[in-house]
Scaffold this motif. Structure first.
Motif, PDB file in Angstrom:
ATOM      1  N   ARG A 297      31.668 -37.309 -51.246  1.00 50.99           N
ATOM      2  CA  ARG A 297      30.812 -36.745 -49.846  1.00 50.99           C
ATOM      3  C   ARG A 297      30.971 -37.772 -49.116  1.00 50.99           C
ATOM      4  NH1 ARG A 297      25.520 -34.215 -51.867  1.00 50.99           N
ATOM      5  NH2 ARG A 297      26.393 -32.798 -53.537  1.00 50.99           N
ATOM      6  N   TYR A 298      31.460 -37.458 -47.746  1.00 51.72           N
ATOM      7  CA  TYR A 298      31.859 -38.134 -46.619  1.00 51.72           C
ATOM      8  C   TYR A 298      31.423 -37.432 -45.297  1.00 51.72           C
ATOM      9  CZ  TYR A 298      34.803 -41.499 -43.821  1.00 51.72           C
ATOM     10  OH  TYR A 298      35.004 -42.251 -42.767  1.00 51.72           O
ATOM     11  N   PHE A 299      30.505 -38.015 -44.565  1.00 49.54           N
ATOM     12  CA  PHE A 299      30.027 -37.479 -43.442  1.00 49.54           C
ATOM     13  C   PHE A 299      29.555 -36.502 -43.498  1.00 49.54           C
ATOM     14  CE2 PHE A 299      32.802 -40.747 -41.056  1.00 49.54           C
ATOM     15  CZ  PHE A 299      31.628 -41.317 -40.467  1.00 49.54           C
ATOM     16  N   GLY A 300      28.684 -35.894 -44.636  1.00 46.89           N
ATOM     17  CA  GLY A 300      28.066 -34.665 -44.592  1.00 46.89           C
ATOM     18  C   GLY A 300      29.095 -33.464 -45.351  1.00 46.89           C
ATOM     19  N   ALA A 301      30.392 -33.922 -45.837  1.00 47.08           N
ATOM     20  CA  ALA A 301      31.111 -32.846 -46.078  1.00 47.08           C
ATOM     21  C   ALA A 301      31.355 -33.142 -47.667  1.00 47.08           C
ATOM     22  CB  ALA A 301      32.745 -32.987 -45.349  1.00 47.08           C
ATOM     23  N   GLN A 302      31.644 -32.244 -48.637  1.00 44.57           N
ATOM     24  CA  GLN A 302      31.854 -32.366 -49.723  1.00 44.57           C
ATOM     25  C   GLN A 302      33.411 -32.135 -49.811  1.00 44.57           C
ATOM     26  OE1 GLN A 302      29.217 -30.967 -52.842  1.00 44.57           O
ATOM     27  NE2 GLN A 302      30.744 -31.563 -54.589  1.00 44.57           N
ATOM     28  N   LEU A 303      34.084 -32.980 -50.598  1.00 46.09           N
ATOM     29  CA  LEU A 303      35.571 -32.856 -50.613  1.00 46.09           C
ATOM     30  C   LEU A 303      36.001 -32.790 -52.027  1.00 46.09           C
ATOM     31  CD1 LEU A 303      36.744 -35.583 -48.120  1.00 46.09           C
ATOM     32  CD2 LEU A 303      36.679 -32.807 -47.887  1.00 46.09           C
ATOM     33  N   GLU A 304      36.905 -32.158 -52.674  1.00 48.42           N
ATOM     34  CA  GLU A 304      37.305 -32.214 -54.125  1.00 48.42           C
ATOM     35  C   GLU A 304      38.661 -32.623 -53.891  1.00 48.42           C
ATOM     36  OE1 GLU A 304      36.147 -29.872 -57.414  1.00 48.42           O
ATOM     37  OE2 GLU A 304      38.114 -28.965 -57.025  1.00 48.42           O
ATOM     38  N   ILE A 305      39.284 -33.488 -54.524  1.00 47.69           N
ATOM     39  CA  ILE A 305      40.558 -34.116 -54.545  1.00 47.69           C
ATOM     40  C   ILE A 305      41.175 -34.082 -55.914  1.00 47.69           C
ATOM     41  CG2 ILE A 305      41.974 -36.257 -54.122  1.00 47.69           C
ATOM     42  CD1 ILE A 305      39.966 -37.264 -52.075  1.00 47.69           C
ATOM     43  N   LYS A 306      42.234 -33.272 -55.967  1.00 53.04           N
ATOM     44  CA  LYS A 306      42.898 -33.009 -57.254  1.00 53.04           C
ATOM     45  C   LYS A 306      44.364 -33.352 -57.359  1.00 53.04           C
ATOM     46  CE  LYS A 306      43.374 -29.744 -61.001  1.00 53.04           C
ATOM     47  NZ  LYS A 306      42.710 -28.450 -61.599  1.00 53.04           N
ATOM     48  N   LEU A 307      44.859 -34.183 -58.262  1.00 53.07           N
ATOM     49  CA  LEU A 307      46.271 -34.380 -58.589  1.00 53.07           C
ATOM     50  C   LEU A 307      46.669 -33.407 -59.082  1.00 53.07           C
ATOM     51  CD1 LEU A 307      48.341 -36.676 -58.292  1.00 53.07           C
ATOM     52  CD2 LEU A 307      47.626 -37.353 -60.647  1.00 53.07           C
ATOM     53  N   VAL A 308      47.842 -32.597 -58.508  1.00 53.79           N
ATOM     54  CA  VAL A 308      48.635 -31.712 -58.732  1.00 53.79           C
ATOM     55  C   VAL A 308      50.210 -32.180 -59.609  1.00 53.79           C
ATOM     56  CG1 VAL A 308      49.754 -29.467 -58.024  1.00 53.79           C
ATOM     57  CG2 VAL A 308      47.489 -30.091 -57.251  1.00 53.79           C
ATOM     58  N   ASN A 309      50.703 -33.263 -58.901  1.00 48.83           N
ATOM     59  CA  ASN A 309      51.944 -33.784 -59.214  1.00 48.83           C
ATOM     60  C   ASN A 309      51.959 -35.172 -58.763  1.00 48.83           C
ATOM     61  OD1 ASN A 309      54.809 -34.153 -58.802  1.00 48.83           O
ATOM     62  ND2 ASN A 309      55.198 -32.273 -59.498  1.00 48.83           N
ATOM     63  N   PHE A 310      52.876 -36.039 -59.874  1.00 44.15           N
ATOM     64  CA  PHE A 310      52.981 -37.252 -59.364  1.00 44.15           C
ATOM     65  C   PHE A 310      54.326 -37.543 -59.990  1.00 44.15           C
ATOM     66  CE2 PHE A 310      52.623 -41.856 -60.013  1.00 44.15           C
ATOM     67  CZ  PHE A 310      52.178 -42.283 -58.850  1.00 44.15           C
ATOM     68  N   GLU A 311      55.273 -37.434 -59.014  1.00 49.54           N
ATOM     69  CA  GLU A 311      56.896 -37.571 -59.246  1.00 49.54           C
ATOM     70  C   GLU A 311      57.337 -37.945 -60.758  1.00 49.54           C
ATOM     71  OE1 GLU A 311      58.116 -40.316 -56.345  1.00 49.54           O
ATOM     72  OE2 GLU A 311      57.877 -38.803 -55.044  1.00 49.54           O
ATOM     73  N   GLY A 312      57.588 -36.858 -61.590  1.00 50.65           N
ATOM     74  CA  GLY A 312      58.060 -37.231 -62.847  1.00 50.65           C
ATOM     75  C   GLY A 312      56.915 -37.657 -63.916  1.00 50.65           C
ATOM     76  N   GLN A 313      55.724 -38.065 -63.664  1.00 52.79           N
ATOM     77  CA  GLN A 313      54.775 -38.592 -64.460  1.00 52.79           C
ATOM     78  C   GLN A 313      53.772 -37.467 -64.907  1.00 52.79           C
ATOM     79  OE1 GLN A 313      54.898 -41.824 -65.418  1.00 52.79           O
ATOM     80  NE2 GLN A 313      56.671 -41.867 -64.506  1.00 52.79           N
ATOM     81  N   TYR A 314      53.489 -36.588 -63.783  1.00 53.01           N
ATOM     82  CA  TYR A 314      52.474 -35.406 -64.307  1.00 53.01           C
ATOM     83  C   TYR A 314      52.721 -34.438 -63.515  1.00 53.01           C
ATOM     84  CZ  TYR A 314      48.005 -33.269 -64.201  1.00 53.01           C
ATOM     85  OH  TYR A 314      47.056 -32.029 -64.318  1.00 53.01           O
ATOM     86  N   ASP A 315      52.499 -33.366 -64.006  1.00 50.82           N
ATOM     87  CA  ASP A 315      52.789 -31.903 -63.130  1.00 50.82           C
ATOM     88  C   ASP A 315      52.112 -30.861 -63.785  1.00 50.82           C
ATOM     89  OD1 ASP A 315      53.445 -29.756 -61.690  1.00 50.82           O
ATOM     90  OD2 ASP A 315      55.674 -30.334 -61.846  1.00 50.82           O
ATOM     91  N   GLN A 316      50.864 -30.737 -63.026  1.00 53.46           N
ATOM     92  CA  GLN A 316      50.111 -29.492 -63.659  1.00 53.46           C
ATOM     93  C   GLN A 316      50.415 -28.114 -63.599  1.00 53.46           C
ATOM     94  OE1 GLN A 316      46.989 -28.371 -60.778  1.00 53.46           O
ATOM     95  NE2 GLN A 316      45.661 -27.455 -62.202  1.00 53.46           N
ATOM     96  N   ARG A 317      51.606 -27.846 -62.847  1.00 61.60           N
ATOM     97  CA  ARG A 317      52.091 -26.533 -63.084  1.00 61.60           C
ATOM     98  C   ARG A 317      53.114 -26.533 -64.085  1.00 61.60           C
ATOM     99  NH1 ARG A 317      54.786 -27.837 -57.190  1.00 61.60           N
ATOM    100  NH2 ARG A 317      54.934 -29.927 -58.404  1.00 61.60           N
TER     101      ARG A 317
END
Length: 65
Positions: free
Chosen positions: A43-63
């Motif tokens: 939550r930042y300045f009244g906004a609610q954000l969701e941050i999701k890791l989708v890919n990390f160069e060869g370490q993780y790939d949700q797809r």
């Protein structure tokens, strides 16, 4: 504002912003190691954000899951 502009701002950011991004990636990486969904809600300045890791160069790939 498009993604390219945001990425450019991050590349030119001051050290505290780069530290925040490093902490964010470390936290998301720990969630992967703990077999948790790599996402965070902020939550930042009244906004609610969701941050999701989708890919990390060869370490993780949700797809590929």
């Amino acid at each position: 504002m498009n993604n390219h502009t945001l990425e450019q701002h991050l590349a030119e950011a001051d050290q505290p912003v780069k530290d925040f991004m490093a902490d964010l990636l470390e936290t998301l990486g720990k969630k992967i190691t703990d077999n948790q969904d790599p996402k965070l809600a902020l939550r930042y300045f009244g906004a609610q954000l969701e941050i999701k890791l989708v890919n990390f160069e060869g370490q993780y790939d949700q797809r590929q899951l």
